[in-house]
Design a protein around this motif. Sequence first.
Motif, short mmCIF file in Angstrom:
data_model
loop_
_atom_site.label_atom_id
_atom_site.label_comp_id
_atom_site.label_asym_id
_atom_site.label_seq_id
_atom_site.Cartn_x
_atom_site.Cartn_y
_atom_site.Cartn_z
N VAL A 21 10.96 3.76 19.35
CA VAL A 21 11.93 4.05 20.53
C VAL A 21 10.82 4.14 21.58
N TRP A 38 15.36 4.21 28.17
CA TRP A 38 14.80 4.17 26.79
C TRP A 38 15.49 3.01 26.05
N TRP A 40 14.96 0.95 22.01
CA TRP A 40 14.57 0.99 20.49
C TRP A 40 14.57 -0.47 20.08
N GLY A 55 19.06 -1.43 24.42
CA GLY A 55 19.15 -0.28 25.40
C GLY A 55 19.49 -1.10 26.89
N SER A 60 15.43 9.56 25.38
CA SER A 60 14.91 9.21 24.07
C SER A 60 15.64 9.55 22.89
N ALA A 63 18.38 7.12 22.47
CA ALA A 63 17.86 5.74 21.86
C ALA A 63 17.81 6.04 20.39
N TYR A 64 17.18 7.20 20.09
CA TYR A 64 16.72 7.36 18.78
C TYR A 64 18.12 7.53 17.76
N ALA A 67 19.52 4.25 17.30
CA ALA A 67 18.59 3.31 16.25
C ALA A 67 18.95 4.17 15.00
#
Length: 75
Positions: A21, A38, A40, A55, A60, A63-64, A67
């Motif tokens: 990320v 952000w 990934w 993205g 973050s 995005a995490y 993911a």
Amino acid sequence: MAPHREPIHDINPLTGVDIEVFYSDRTLETFGRGAAGWFWWPRRRGFAPDGLAIGPFPTSYAAYRNAMSLSRTKG
């Protein structure tokens, strides 16, 4: 003080897919998407990415989470 924008590397514990990320802004021209944020992608640390960046996301964490949910179906 600028926000901390170091890349995050993790492994999905269910699939073993490695992810990264990272933050990208307009100065890096975010993969033709024209937006900062952000991203990934599947990527083992020290190797080239295994796919296209996904993205941008506003944080973050967003995005995490994306993911982790999408990398469950890959690998």
